[in-house]
Motif scaffolding. Structure first.
Motif, mmCIF file in Angstrom:
data_model
loop_
_atom_site.group_PDB
_atom_site.id
_atom_site.type_symbol
_atom_site.label_atom_id
_atom_site.label_comp_id
_atom_site.label_asym_id
_atom_site.label_seq_id
_atom_site.Cartn_x
_atom_site.Cartn_y
_atom_site.Cartn_z
ATOM 1 N N HIS A 1 -2.558 -11.283 2.413
ATOM 2 C CA HIS A 1 -3.434 -11.336 1.237
ATOM 3 C C HIS A 1 -3.023 -10.377 0.124
ATOM 4 O O HIS A 1 -3.511 -10.502 -0.995
ATOM 5 N N TYR A 2 -2.203 -9.386 0.394
ATOM 6 C CA TYR A 2 -1.810 -8.440 -0.656
ATOM 7 C C TYR A 2 -0.592 -8.912 -1.455
ATOM 8 O O TYR A 2 -0.133 -8.210 -2.357
ATOM 9 N N GLN A 3 -0.049 -10.069 -1.096
ATOM 10 C CA GLN A 3 1.122 -10.541 -1.841
ATOM 11 C C GLN A 3 0.719 -10.949 -3.256
ATOM 12 O O GLN A 3 -0.387 -11.456 -3.481
ATOM 13 N N GLY B 1 5.186 -10.177 3.762
ATOM 14 C CA GLY B 1 4.278 -9.095 4.138
ATOM 15 C C GLY B 1 5.129 -7.850 4.239
ATOM 16 O O GLY B 1 6.038 -7.664 3.422
ATOM 17 N N VAL B 2 4.865 -7.028 5.237
ATOM 18 C CA VAL B 2 5.687 -5.819 5.400
ATOM 19 C C VAL B 2 6.341 -5.803 6.786
ATOM 20 O O VAL B 2 6.037 -6.637 7.641
ATOM 21 N N HIS B 3 7.226 -4.815 6.985
ATOM 22 C CA HIS B 3 8.148 -4.861 8.123
ATOM 23 C C HIS B 3 7.454 -5.006 9.472
ATOM 24 O O HIS B 3 7.866 -5.819 10.300
ATOM 25 N N GLY C 1 8.298 -1.824 3.629
ATOM 26 C CA GLY C 1 7.730 -1.135 4.801
ATOM 27 C C GLY C 1 6.251 -0.865 4.581
ATOM 28 O O GLY C 1 5.606 -1.481 3.734
ATOM 29 N N CYS C 2 5.712 0.056 5.369
ATOM 30 C CA CYS C 2 4.306 0.448 5.198
ATOM 31 C C CYS C 2 4.265 1.964 5.354
ATOM 32 O O CYS C 2 4.638 2.489 6.409
ATOM 33 N N SER C 3 3.841 2.649 4.291
ATOM 34 C CA SER C 3 3.901 4.115 4.317
ATOM 35 C C SER C 3 2.974 4.675 5.397
ATOM 36 O O SER C 3 3.257 5.721 5.978
ATOM 37 N N MET C 4 1.886 3.993 5.681
ATOM 38 C CA MET C 4 1.017 4.478 6.759
ATOM 39 C C MET C 4 1.712 4.355 8.118
ATOM 40 O O MET C 4 1.679 5.283 8.931
ATOM 41 N N ALA C 5 2.358 3.207 8.342
ATOM 42 C CA ALA C 5 3.059 3.015 9.623
ATOM 43 C C ALA C 5 4.086 4.134 9.819
ATOM 44 O O ALA C 5 4.291 4.616 10.945
ATOM 45 N N ILE D 1 -2.102 -2.123 14.284
ATOM 46 C CA ILE D 1 -0.952 -3.026 14.167
ATOM 47 C C ILE D 1 0.032 -2.522 13.095
ATOM 48 O O ILE D 1 1.229 -2.817 13.164
ATOM 49 N N ASN D 2 -0.475 -1.725 12.139
ATOM 50 C CA ASN D 2 0.393 -1.117 11.122
ATOM 51 C C ASN D 2 1.191 0.023 11.760
ATOM 52 O O ASN D 2 0.908 1.206 11.565
ATOM 53 N N SER D 3 2.164 -0.328 12.558
ATOM 54 C CA SER D 3 2.990 0.671 13.245
ATOM 55 C C SER D 3 4.275 -0.014 13.688
ATOM 56 O O SER D 3 4.314 -1.251 13.827
ATOM 57 N N HIS E 1 -2.823 8.029 7.057
ATOM 58 C CA HIS E 1 -3.696 7.328 6.111
ATOM 59 C C HIS E 1 -2.872 6.352 5.285
ATOM 60 O O HIS E 1 -1.637 6.419 5.270
ATOM 61 N N CYS E 2 -3.571 5.483 4.585
ATOM 62 C CA CYS E 2 -2.908 4.571 3.649
ATOM 63 C C CYS E 2 -3.067 5.130 2.242
ATOM 64 O O CYS E 2 -4.191 5.387 1.798
ATOM 65 N N SER E 3 -1.944 5.275 1.542
ATOM 66 C CA SER E 3 -2.023 5.875 0.202
ATOM 67 C C SER E 3 -2.759 4.962 -0.775
ATOM 68 O O SER E 3 -3.380 5.434 -1.734
ATOM 69 N N VAL E 4 -2.709 3.662 -0.551
ATOM 70 C CA VAL E 4 -3.419 2.730 -1.455
ATOM 71 C C VAL E 4 -4.935 2.911 -1.284
ATOM 72 O O VAL E 4 -5.681 3.063 -2.258
ATOM 73 N N HIS E 5 -5.400 2.943 -0.043
ATOM 74 C CA HIS E 5 -6.849 3.036 0.203
ATOM 75 C C HIS E 5 -7.390 4.446 -0.006
ATOM 76 O O HIS E 5 -8.598 4.636 -0.163
ATOM 77 N N GLN E 6 -6.488 5.426 -0.005
ATOM 78 C CA GLN E 6 -6.908 6.797 -0.261
ATOM 79 C C GLN E 6 -7.379 6.982 -1.711
ATOM 80 O O GLN E 6 -8.101 7.917 -2.024
ATOM 81 N N PRO F 1 -11.648 -0.894 6.081
ATOM 82 C CA PRO F 1 -11.856 0.313 6.890
ATOM 83 C C PRO F 1 -10.734 1.346 6.802
ATOM 84 O O PRO F 1 -10.862 2.430 7.386
ATOM 85 N N GLU F 2 -9.659 1.065 6.064
ATOM 86 C CA GLU F 2 -8.658 2.107 5.804
ATOM 87 C C GLU F 2 -9.138 3.065 4.709
ATOM 88 O O GLU F 2 -8.511 4.089 4.460
ATOM 89 N N ALA F 3 -10.227 2.706 4.024
ATOM 90 C CA ALA F 3 -10.806 3.644 3.038
ATOM 91 C C ALA F 3 -11.468 4.791 3.809
ATOM 92 O O ALA F 3 -11.821 4.638 4.986
ATOM 93 N N MET G 1 -1.694 -0.728 -6.424
ATOM 94 C CA MET G 1 -1.319 -1.842 -5.557
ATOM 95 C C MET G 1 -0.404 -1.319 -4.462
ATOM 96 O O MET G 1 0.106 -0.205 -4.551
ATOM 97 N N CYS G 2 -0.230 -2.117 -3.437
ATOM 98 C CA CYS G 2 0.660 -1.685 -2.364
ATOM 99 C C CYS G 2 2.096 -1.945 -2.823
ATOM 100 O O CYS G 2 2.536 -3.095 -2.902
ATOM 101 N N SER G 3 2.808 -0.860 -3.123
ATOM 102 C CA SER G 3 4.130 -1.025 -3.735
ATOM 103 C C SER G 3 5.130 -1.659 -2.771
ATOM 104 O O SER G 3 6.088 -2.307 -3.202
ATOM 105 N N THR G 4 4.892 -1.511 -1.483
ATOM 106 C CA THR G 4 5.847 -2.113 -0.542
ATOM 107 C C THR G 4 5.569 -3.612 -0.374
ATOM 108 O O THR G 4 6.502 -4.410 -0.272
ATOM 109 N N MET G 5 4.292 -3.996 -0.375
ATOM 110 C CA MET G 5 3.973 -5.434 -0.370
ATOM 111 C C MET G 5 4.580 -6.091 -1.625
ATOM 112 O O MET G 5 5.039 -7.229 -1.590
ATOM 113 N N PHE G 6 4.558 -5.335 -2.713
ATOM 114 C CA PHE G 6 5.020 -5.844 -4.009
ATOM 115 C C PHE G 6 6.534 -6.096 -4.025
ATOM 116 O O PHE G 6 7.052 -6.800 -4.878
HETATM 117 FE FE1 SF4 Z 1 0.538 -0.148 4.583
HETATM 118 FE FE2 SF4 Z 1 -1.414 0.668 2.953
HETATM 119 FE FE3 SF4 Z 1 0.337 -1.172 2.139
HETATM 120 FE FE4 SF4 Z 1 -1.491 -1.793 3.991
HETATM 121 S S1 SF4 Z 1 -1.872 -1.239 1.852
HETATM 122 S S2 SF4 Z 1 0.691 -2.325 4.037
HETATM 123 S S3 SF4 Z 1 -1.600 0.156 5.108
HETATM 124 S S4 SF4 Z 1 0.787 0.985 2.662
#
Ligand code: SF4
Ligand code: 13P
Length: 365
Positions: A40-42, A75-77, A101-105, A136-138, A224-229, A252-254, A316-321
């Protein structure tokens, strides 16, 4: 078939419209051999090509059920890794841009988690007292770690069920990498905050005393997730001062304070469902990624709904982007030309262990 793979450089300067036409054509030529999964973040330009969209749980189920030879994961890796682990050996998982990738993972890794486990073992009978649970984000090796310790994976849509599964077996959980999903779910299950401790992986013994570890029911990794932070409780207060009728919904990542002030907490799929099924002419403040929120607003505006992004700065999630139409056209045209580029492949040994933890999740949820 071309002799060598088509280089990404040939795609970098193509405009989106041209890529769009080429993606549609390549999909036709692949004639059902390929499915495109879209989180959904694409961004829209990519999301429109997805055969299936969803949150992490829905997409991992889709990957497990798919018959297609190629699974192209927008999506991400870690999502493409899950697709590889859950699909049949002859299927191929592809991530259009390997840098997605995913910075939280990345905030948890095998060495640090093993160190944490060993340190916990100095004060607890860790194998009998603690179930490791990874969001699952790992990375796949952390899912394999859980598989090798009778642990499990969770997503944002099944975390409560998975925690119940854990507490039926052992008294404590080690939850990584997202402290917020762990804490917000624990609170929903009426676990007192003083029974949740945060494991600071940069400090010996996680920065905790022996007493704190012994008393804890949930040991939460300090990720943590930098986007939801970016979402803060004051954003809710300021918005509601202007529009008191607003309903607030958060992923719930907020953080805890944001989730406490929210009317609903849900995964990306649940956020979409709740807002789409809500009464017409309602106003929503949403704490999750921008592309989802913008698309949700567009989908609901004809019902008189107003859907707003929570933070004043657009995050926005820069890695999804990173997944753009250029990369999608590149991987698909290579498949048409007989070349697999950007395959995501988890080693057999790691995959078998990670699959145990994922299967535990799929059965429990
Ligand atoms: Fe990872 Fe946050 Fe992007 Fe989700 S929004 S993929 S947790 S960096
Ligand atoms: P969902 O499983 O809710 O789609 O969340 C995945 C994610 O990365 C959210 O940041």
């Amino acid at each position: 078939m071309t002799d060598t793979a088509l280089p990404i450089q040939d795609y970098a300067l193509l405009d989106d419209e041209e890529c769009n036409a080429r993606i549609i054509k390549a999909k036709e030529q692949l004639n059902g051999e390929c499915i495109i999964l879209g989180h959904h973040y694409q961004r829209n330009e990519v999301f429109q090509h997805a055969d299936f969209s969803g949150d992490s749980l829905k997409l991992s189920r889709q990957a497990a059920q798919s018959q297609a030879k190629y699974i192209v994961f927008c999506g991400v890796h870690f999502m493409a890794e899950v697709a590889d682990i859950l699909s049949r050996p002859e299927q191929i998982a592809i991530l259009p841009d390997m840098a997605a990738g995913c910075s939280m993972a990345d905030m948890a890794n095998k060495v640090k988690v093993q160190q944490c486990w060993d340190e916990l073992a100095t004060v607890l009978d860790v194998e009998n007292a603690v179930t490791p649970i990874t969001y699952i984000n790992s990375a796949a090796d952390l899912k394999a770690f859980c598989g090798s310790h009778e642990g499990i994976v969770c997503t944002s849509s099944n975390a409560e069920k998975i925690l119940n599964w854990c507490f039926e077996r052992r008294e404590k959980v080690l939850f990584f990498p997202d402290q917020h999903l762990g804490r917000n779910t624990g609170v929903q299950m009426d676990i007192p905050l003083q029974h949740m401790v945060t494991w600071d992986f940069s400090k010996p013994m996680g920065g905790l005393s022996v007493e704190q570890i012994k008393q804890a029911k949930m040991i939460l990794w300090k990720g943590h997730c930098s986007v939801h932070q970016a979402f803060r409780p004051e954003h809710i207060d300021e918005f509601k001062a202007k529009y008191p009728e607003t309903k607030v919904i958060s992923h719930p990542e907020a953080c805890f304070e944001v989730c406490q002030k929210s009317d609903y907490i849900g995964s990306t799929e649940n956020i979409l469902k709740i807002v789409k099924e809500a009464e017409p002419d309602t106003r929503w403040l949403v704490a999750t990624e921008l592309n989802l929120v913008n698309r949700l607003h567009e989908a609901c505006k004809d019902q008189g709904k107003n859907v707003h992004f929570m933070a004043p700065t657009l995050s926005m999630c820069s890695t999804m982007f990173r997944t753009d139409p250029q990369h999608l056209a590149w991987v698909l045209e290579n498949l048409v030309a007989g070349h697999v580029v950007n395959q995501v492949s988890v080693s057999q040994e790691e995959s078998a262990l990670a699959k145990q933890a994922l299967d535990n999740m799929l059965q429990a949820s």
